[in-house]
Design a protein around this motif. Structure first.
Motif, PDB file in Angstrom:
ATOM      1  N   GLU A   1      85.055  80.659  84.037  1.00  0.00           N
ATOM      2  CA  GLU A   1      84.911  79.385  83.314  1.00  0.00           C
ATOM      3  C   GLU A   1      85.881  79.314  82.136  1.00  0.00           C
TER       4      GLU A   1
ATOM      5  N   VAL B   1      86.105  70.188  82.763  1.00  0.00           N
ATOM      6  CA  VAL B   1      85.562  71.025  81.682  1.00  0.00           C
ATOM      7  C   VAL B   1      84.898  70.137  80.629  1.00  0.00           C
TER       8      VAL B   1
ATOM      9  N   GLY C   1      82.417  80.836  78.000  1.00  0.00           N
ATOM     10  CA  GLY C   1      81.843  80.790  79.345  1.00  0.00           C
ATOM     11  C   GLY C   1      81.927  82.153  79.993  1.00  0.00           C
TER      12      GLY C   1
ATOM     13  N   VAL D   1      82.428  72.939  84.852  1.00  0.00           N
ATOM     14  CA  VAL D   1      82.424  73.937  83.774  1.00  0.00           C
ATOM     15  C   VAL D   1      81.839  73.302  82.511  1.00  0.00           C
TER      16      VAL D   1
END
Ligand SMILES: Cc1ncc(COP(=O)(O)O)c(C=O)c1O
Length: 384
Positions: free
Chosen positions: A366, A342, A362, A43
């Motif tokens: 996400e 992330v 996102g 992510v």
């Protein structure tokens, strides 16, 4: 080995090369990226991209247009990119209500190249550019690369900028170029048009309003001030709301005279035929591409709410990203988020940014992953 601090990179070794004195000991600009030499994080919310890829039908149209352009690649592209600039002028007119023609719009490989050309044309040795920090960290680097001096004034503690502060700074430094960024990166804050107007009125030099994130904001564009201020320039990009970062297309609106000056410093054929073709297709699909803006803003607003519910501060934002914190050890939080897959941006070493991290909205999944990771990280911080 993945890098564990953000931004990545150490001073580049110059191995006895006769490099310019001012480049020695410098690091190359750039946030960690996936792929070669970067961090393969699932992510990635660290470079303010639009997370929505082009639809299959847009991909097909892009491929067809690029295919047609490919058949003519033995020839140089249109040096003046007239068809593309005319499409950009029509797009800006439709968004701002300001009639613009092709001679008032300039285009290059990303707005970074546009800004570099601005520094080449209006900056240079013996001249200074002025910025209001914290702001986009490429502005001082573009000044440095063109041997333009850089002077920075601070924004208020809440990262806003008022007309009195800005005008006083212009009077103090007499800059050749003033950079105003709205919405501002990395703070997300908006600079009201009255401030732009006042800075233009006070400046003998050029004023560049960087509107890279304008499509996410609600207020009017500085394009509406162009007819009043002959030294005003407004830069935009297709990298953010248009979701076209990989194509590299930025542009600028100004007077015809300003655009003609930029033509003095551009490289001949700087915009490839493939870029021009792809950007024109994207502009023809503007409605479809910009329809992602609402979804991005929804996820941003969700982030704002849920980060605040964790007891953290969020700087009011009108962009696709936000600043959150402050943290005592932001690098540890950055690293702990990375451990959970992330990638956000650690901007905490920037001027006035101690303790803050930046994240962009996102897709829904996400954003969910980010919020879960942040909840876990901040909870364990408090209990440890
Ligand atoms: C404020 C601002 N201006 C300009 C740019 C450059 O964008 P591009 O070169 O992709 O058009 C960025 C990129 O993040 C930005 O944040």
């Amino acid at each position: 080995m993945p890098t564990r601090t953000d931004p990545a990179g150490a001073a580049l070794p110059t191995a006895g090369l006769p490099v310019r004195d001012d480049l020695r000991g410098r690091t190359a600009y750039g946030a960690p990226q996936s792929g070669s030499g970067g961090i393969g994080t699932p992510v990635q919310l660290n470079v303010n991209e639009n997370p929505h890829p082009p639809s299959p039908s847009l991909v097909a149209d892009l491929a067809a247009a690029v295919g047609t352009a490919a058949a003519g690649l033995h020839r140089y592209p249109d040096r003046e990119a007239l068809a593309l600039r005319s499409d950009l002028a029509a797009y800006l007119t439709s968004r701002t209500g300001v009639p613009l023609d092709v001679a008032q719009v300039w285009a290059a490989n990303g707005s970074n190249e546009v800004l570099q050309q601005v520094c080449q044309a209006f900056g240079g040795p013996g001249r200074v550019a002025l910025g209001f920090e914290p702001s986009y960290s490429m502005h001082p680097l573009l000044a440095a690369g063109t041997n333009t001096g850089w002077v920075a004034e601070r924004r208020a503690d809440d990262f806003t900028l008022d007309a009195d502060t800005a005008v006083a700074a212009v009077r103090r430094h007499s800059p050749a170029v003033v950079f105003l960024t709205t919405p501002n990166n990395p703070t997300g804050t908006v600079t009201p048009l009255e401030v732009v107007d006042a800075v233009c009125a006070a400046s003998a030099g050029m004023v560049l309003v960087d509107e890279a994130y304008a499509e996410f904001a609600s207020g009017p564009s500085a394009v509406t001030l162009l007819d009043r201020h002959p030294r005003l320039m407004v830069s935009r990009t297709m990298s953010k709301a248009f979701a076209l970062a990989g194509a590299r297309l930025g542009y600028l609106a100004a007077s015809r005279e300003v655009v003609d000056v930029l033509r003095l410093v551009r490289l001949p054929y700087h915009l490839s035929a493939l870029t021009q073709a792809a950007a024109r297709v994207a502009l023809a699909h503007a409605d479809e591409l910009l329809s992602t803006v609402a979804a991005v803003k929804d996820q941003r607003d969700r982030m704002v709410r849920e980060i605040a519910a964790l007891g953290l501060q969020v700087v009011p934002t009108e962009s696709n990203f936000l600043l959150f914190g402050p943290f005592e050890r932001p690098a540890d939080v950055w690293s702990a988020l990375l451990d959970r897959g992330v990638l956000v941006r650690d901007v905490s070493s920037g001027p006035g940014l101690a303790g803050w991290l930046r994240v962009n909205a996102g897709t829904e999944p996400e954003t969910t992953t980010f919020l879960a990771a942040l909840t876990a990280v901040t909870t364990s911080e408090r209990t440890s």
